[in-house]
Motif scaffolding. Structure first.
Motif, PDB file in Angstrom:
ATOM      1  N   ASN A   1       0.842  -1.190   0.000  1.00 50.85           N
ATOM      2  CA  ASN A   1       0.000   0.000   0.000  1.00 50.85           C
ATOM      3  C   ASN A   1       0.883   1.248   0.000  1.00 50.85           C
ATOM      4  OD1 ASN A   1      -2.188   1.729   0.156  1.00 50.85           O
ATOM      5  ND2 ASN A   1      -2.622   1.308   2.313  1.00 50.85           N
ATOM      6  N   PRO A   2       1.666   1.436  -1.071  1.00 50.95           N
ATOM      7  CA  PRO A   2       2.607   2.560  -1.086  1.00 50.95           C
ATOM      8  C   PRO A   2       1.927   3.926  -1.049  1.00 50.95           C
ATOM      9  CG  PRO A   2       2.460   1.550  -3.260  1.00 50.95           C
ATOM     10  CD  PRO A   2       1.729   0.647  -2.314  1.00 50.95           C
ATOM     11  N   HIS A   3       0.680   3.996  -1.483  1.00 47.09           N
ATOM     12  CA  HIS A   3      -0.017   5.287  -1.495  1.00 47.09           C
ATOM     13  C   HIS A   3      -0.674   5.585  -0.146  1.00 47.09           C
ATOM     14  CE1 HIS A   3       0.513   5.695  -5.840  1.00 47.09           C
ATOM     15  NE2 HIS A   3       0.162   4.421  -5.947  1.00 47.09           N
ATOM     16  N   GLY A   4      -0.724   4.578   0.739  1.00 45.31           N
ATOM     17  CA  GLY A   4      -1.287   4.799   2.059  1.00 45.31           C
ATOM     18  C   GLY A   4      -2.769   5.118   2.040  1.00 45.31           C
ATOM     19  N   VAL A   5      -3.535   4.449   1.162  1.00 48.52           N
ATOM     20  CA  VAL A   5      -4.966   4.714   1.055  1.00 48.52           C
ATOM     21  C   VAL A   5      -5.753   3.642   1.799  1.00 48.52           C
ATOM     22  CG1 VAL A   5      -4.818   5.996  -1.109  1.00 48.52           C
ATOM     23  CG2 VAL A   5      -5.032   3.504  -1.174  1.00 48.52           C
ATOM     24  N   LEU A   6      -7.010   3.936   2.086  1.00 50.90           N
ATOM     25  CA  LEU A   6      -7.851   3.022   2.854  1.00 50.90           C
ATOM     26  C   LEU A   6      -8.290   1.815   2.025  1.00 50.90           C
ATOM     27  CD1 LEU A   6      -9.310   2.534   5.544  1.00 50.90           C
ATOM     28  CD2 LEU A   6     -11.221   3.900   4.672  1.00 50.90           C
ATOM     29  N   PHE A   7      -8.492   2.031   0.716  1.00 50.23           N
ATOM     30  CA  PHE A   7      -8.957   0.949  -0.151  1.00 50.23           C
ATOM     31  C   PHE A   7      -8.025   0.811  -1.360  1.00 50.23           C
ATOM     32  CE2 PHE A   7     -12.940   2.637   1.757  1.00 50.23           C
ATOM     33  CZ  PHE A   7     -13.287   1.517   2.512  1.00 50.23           C
ATOM     34  N   PRO A   8      -6.841   0.233  -1.185  1.00 51.85           N
ATOM     35  CA  PRO A   8      -5.946   0.048  -2.336  1.00 51.85           C
ATOM     36  C   PRO A   8      -6.402  -1.121  -3.196  1.00 51.85           C
ATOM     37  CG  PRO A   8      -4.970  -0.944  -0.394  1.00 51.85           C
ATOM     38  CD  PRO A   8      -6.240  -0.277   0.070  1.00 51.85           C
ATOM     39  N   ALA A   9      -5.881  -1.194  -4.409  1.00 50.00           N
ATOM     40  CA  ALA A   9      -6.102  -2.361  -5.253  1.00 50.00           C
ATOM     41  C   ALA A   9      -5.300  -3.535  -4.701  1.00 50.00           C
ATOM     42  CB  ALA A   9      -5.693  -2.055  -6.695  1.00 50.00           C
ATOM     43  N   ARG A  10      -5.578  -4.723  -5.195  1.00 51.88           N
ATOM     44  CA  ARG A  10      -4.909  -5.916  -4.659  1.00 51.88           C
ATOM     45  C   ARG A  10      -3.400  -5.878  -4.886  1.00 51.88           C
ATOM     46  NH1 ARG A  10      -9.241 -10.667  -6.481  1.00 51.88           N
ATOM     47  NH2 ARG A  10     -10.806 -10.168  -4.886  1.00 51.88           N
ATOM     48  N   ASN A  11      -2.969  -5.213  -5.969  1.00 54.21           N
ATOM     49  CA  ASN A  11      -1.528  -5.142  -6.237  1.00 54.21           C
ATOM     50  C   ASN A  11      -0.876  -3.936  -5.574  1.00 54.21           C
ATOM     51  OD1 ASN A  11      -2.481  -3.044  -7.777  1.00 54.21           O
ATOM     52  ND2 ASN A  11      -1.691  -3.810  -9.729  1.00 54.21           N
ATOM     53  N   GLY A  12      -1.658  -3.171  -4.804  1.00 50.31           N
ATOM     54  CA  GLY A  12      -1.105  -2.031  -4.083  1.00 50.31           C
ATOM     55  C   GLY A  12      -1.252  -0.701  -4.792  1.00 50.31           C
ATOM     56  N   SER A  13      -1.698  -0.707  -6.047  1.00 49.02           N
ATOM     57  CA  SER A  13      -1.885   0.552  -6.776  1.00 49.02           C
ATOM     58  C   SER A  13      -3.171   1.233  -6.329  1.00 49.02           C
ATOM     59  CB  SER A  13      -1.918   0.292  -8.280  1.00 49.02           C
ATOM     60  OG  SER A  13      -3.045  -0.499  -8.624  1.00 49.02           O
ATOM     61  N   LEU A  14      -3.387   2.434  -6.820  1.00 50.11           N
ATOM     62  CA  LEU A  14      -4.657   3.108  -6.560  1.00 50.11           C
ATOM     63  C   LEU A  14      -5.779   2.318  -7.228  1.00 50.11           C
ATOM     64  CD1 LEU A  14      -3.593   6.810  -7.164  1.00 50.11           C
ATOM     65  CD2 LEU A  14      -4.069   5.730  -4.963  1.00 50.11           C
ATOM     66  N   ARG A  15      -6.882   2.212  -6.554  1.00 49.99           N
ATOM     67  CA  ARG A  15      -7.967   1.382  -7.069  1.00 49.99           C
ATOM     68  C   ARG A  15      -8.772   2.140  -8.118  1.00 49.99           C
ATOM     69  NH1 ARG A  15     -11.832  -2.573  -3.581  1.00 49.99           N
ATOM     70  NH2 ARG A  15     -12.810  -3.601  -5.365  1.00 49.99           N
ATOM     71  N   SER A  16      -8.995   1.501  -9.240  1.00 49.63           N
ATOM     72  CA  SER A  16      -9.757   2.113 -10.321  1.00 49.63           C
ATOM     73  C   SER A  16     -11.246   2.083 -10.002  1.00 49.63           C
ATOM     74  CB  SER A  16      -9.501   1.376 -11.636  1.00 49.63           C
ATOM     75  OG  SER A  16     -10.458   1.733 -12.613  1.00 49.63           O
ATOM     76  N   PRO A  17     -11.922   3.233  -9.988  1.00 44.14           N
ATOM     77  CA  PRO A  17     -13.378   3.229  -9.799  1.00 44.14           C
ATOM     78  C   PRO A  17     -14.097   2.416 -10.870  1.00 44.14           C
ATOM     79  CG  PRO A  17     -12.500   5.422  -9.467  1.00 44.14           C
ATOM     80  CD  PRO A  17     -11.375   4.600 -10.021  1.00 44.14           C
ATOM     81  N   ASN A  18     -13.514   2.337 -12.077  1.00 47.21           N
ATOM     82  CA  ASN A  18     -14.133   1.550 -13.136  1.00 47.21           C
ATOM     83  C   ASN A  18     -14.101   0.061 -12.805  1.00 47.21           C
ATOM     84  OD1 ASN A  18     -14.491   3.935 -14.533  1.00 47.21           O
ATOM     85  ND2 ASN A  18     -12.665   3.672 -15.791  1.00 47.21           N
ATOM     86  N   ASN A  19     -12.965  -0.426 -12.298  1.00 51.84           N
ATOM     87  CA  ASN A  19     -12.875  -1.831 -11.913  1.00 51.84           C
ATOM     88  C   ASN A  19     -13.799  -2.139 -10.742  1.00 51.84           C
ATOM     89  OD1 ASN A  19     -10.979  -2.223 -13.909  1.00 51.84           O
ATOM     90  ND2 ASN A  19      -9.224  -2.065 -12.537  1.00 51.84           N
ATOM     91  N   PHE A  20     -13.901  -1.213  -9.789  1.00 50.88           N
ATOM     92  CA  PHE A  20     -14.820  -1.401  -8.674  1.00 50.88           C
ATOM     93  C   PHE A  20     -16.255  -1.522  -9.181  1.00 50.88           C
ATOM     94  CE2 PHE A  20     -17.856   0.575  -5.750  1.00 50.88           C
ATOM     95  CZ  PHE A  20     -17.737  -0.271  -4.651  1.00 50.88           C
ATOM     96  N   GLY A  21     -16.566  -0.805 -10.260  1.00 53.35           N
ATOM     97  CA  GLY A  21     -17.922  -0.850 -10.802  1.00 53.35           C
ATOM     98  C   GLY A  21     -18.358  -2.240 -11.199  1.00 53.35           C
ATOM     99  N   ARG A  22     -17.426  -3.083 -11.644  1.00 55.12           N
ATOM    100  CA  ARG A  22     -17.794  -4.442 -12.031  1.00 55.12           C
ATOM    101  C   ARG A  22     -18.247  -5.251 -10.815  1.00 55.12           C
ATOM    102  NH1 ARG A  22     -13.626  -3.706 -15.992  1.00 55.12           N
ATOM    103  NH2 ARG A  22     -11.968  -4.390 -14.597  1.00 55.12           N
ATOM    104  N   SER A  23     -17.522  -5.105  -9.701  1.00 54.85           N
ATOM    105  CA  SER A  23     -17.937  -5.797  -8.473  1.00 54.85           C
ATOM    106  C   SER A  23     -19.261  -5.243  -7.960  1.00 54.85           C
ATOM    107  CB  SER A  23     -16.854  -5.644  -7.392  1.00 54.85           C
ATOM    108  OG  SER A  23     -15.640  -6.235  -7.806  1.00 54.85           O
TER     109      SER A  23
END
Length: 418
Positions: free
Chosen positions: A321-343
């Motif tokens: 979680n290099p960005h130190g965010v509450l909801f990172p992506a599984r690989n540690g990057s910033l989470r894409s709102p578009n990818n979240f939309g699929r879930s």
């Protein structure tokens, strides 16, 4: 002092007398005295002296001086004009990288293999047209092809493009001014008062989906990566605060204080999509969407619980979680709102197919206003002005004047006093 008086800027000299050339054609010329550089000579050839003179007269009528570092003429193609617009936006300090990306997305066809190549863009629809061919009718046909939201976006981009052509003298007026305006819809969108009762049922269904159960429209989990429980936490955080999805995934660990006397969350940034920076397409902008967006939100208990569970998950899984965010992506990057939309779409299933994150953002505004009777309070919760909150998020009927006394007298047959 003596000397020749300079010609007025923007005027022509006297056309030369047509001369017959060796090939039998007739040639005539004229000088244009512009604002930049030496006089510019225009020439035309014709089958006869009169034909050459008429052709030159037409050229003088249609001539426009080109100013600026790059020539934009009547024959410039619209895709080239679009590139000029992008260059101007990139050089404008007031435009963020996200703003530029929004324009670029509506101009160019996506090179992503997952994208639909038939999606209407300016490049594949009217990009081949020259400036003089971009009449209001041609632009109207483009705008009429898209869905309402996309059509509005195209109209904004086209207006900015054609204004460049006007500024360079290639056009006298902006043809987008002649495109039909969008009429306001009179139908009410879902997601306000009539949807206030769906939240408990929706929360329960999202939890069932995350646990692997079947929900209407989505079968039960059988194999593959486990379902994403963070959909539960994001749902609770949105309906407990009203923040936007792009703001949810920009929340940093340092923005949340659950041990304070009253637990709170600070909205300090948002995600914007920017291509080509090696960031997966998304970067965190350290400013909210609007000037009213920077705010501290006090968290209700269900939102506090969601944050605690998300923090515990980060601790247990130890994911990067290099960005130190509450909801990172599984690989540690910033989470894409578009990818979240699929879930999100899988979790809502068929029963709640109309529900979007914005549905509960509107619900938050309406719930706060109905509970406290204060639209300004709701606007501050959402990070909007009161006018925007009333128009887009708060749904409360207008109260008519107190006419009870007059209606009661009428029902009892009493005549009004004179």
């Amino acid at each position: 002092m003596g000397g020749r008086i300079p010609k007025p800027v923007g005027t022509f000299g006297v056309p030369s007398k047509p001369k017959k050339q060796k090939n039998g054609r007739w040639r005539t010329t004229v000088r244009f005295y512009g604002a930049s550089g030496p006089p510019h000579q225009i020439e035309r050839l014709g089958r006869s002296a009169d034909d050459a003179g008429n052709r030159l007269a037409e050229a003088m009528r249609d001539y426009r001086e080109q100013l600026g570092y790059k020539r934009i003429t009547r024959s410039t193609k619209l895709i080239e004009l679009a590139a000029e617009l992008i260059a101007e936006l990139e050089a404008d300090d007031a435009c963020t990288a996200g703003n530029v990306e929004d324009y670029r997305r509506e101009i160019y066809v996506s090179t992503d293999k997952r994208a639909d190549p038939g999606t209407i863009k300016i490049e594949n629809s009217i990009g081949h047209l020259q400036v003089w061919q971009a009449t209001a009718g041609e632009l109207e046909r483009l705008v009429a092809k898209g869905l309402r939201r996309k059509a509005k976006q195209h109209k904004i981009v086209l207006r900015a493009m054609m204004q460049i052509a006007v500024r360079h003298g290639a056009l006298d007026t902006n043809p987008v001014d002649g495109v039909s305006p969008f009429t306001r819809r009179s139908t009410q969108a879902r997601g306000k008062v009539q949807d206030q009762d769906v939240l408990p049922g929706f929360r329960a269904q999202v939890r069932a989906w995350a646990a692997g159960d079947a929900v209407p429209g989505t079968p039960a989990y059988t194999s593959g990566p486990p379902r994403d429980w963070s959909v539960v936490w994001v749902t609770d955080l949105i309906c407990g605060t009203g923040i936007r999805p792009d703001e949810v995934f920009a929340v940093r660990l340092e923005d949340v204080d659950l041990d304070a006397t009253i637990p709170y969350l600070d909205v300090t940034g948002t995600l914007v999509e920017v291509k080509g920076l090696g960031t997966g397409g998304w970067v965190r902008k350290p400013l909210p969407k609007s000037v009213h967006g920077w705010r501290r939100l006090l968290l209700p208990e269900h939102a506090v619980q969601a944050c605690r569970e998300a923090l515990k998950d980060l601790e247990v899984t130890g994911r990067p979680n290099p960005h130190g965010v509450l909801f990172p992506a599984r690989n540690g990057s910033l989470r894409s709102p578009n990818n979240f939309g699929r879930s999100w779409r899988a979790a809502r299933g068929d029963n709640y197919a109309w529900v979007t994150p914005r549905t509960f953002r509107r619900g938050v505004g309406t719930a706060v206003d109905n509970a406290y009777g204060d639209p300004e309070r709701a606007a501050r919760q959402l990070g909007n002005t009161e006018a925007v909150a009333r128009r887009h998020y708060i749904d409360i009927p207008e109260t008519a004047p107190d006419n009870r006394e007059g209606l009661e007298r009428w029902a009892r047959g009493q005549q009004p006093k004179t």
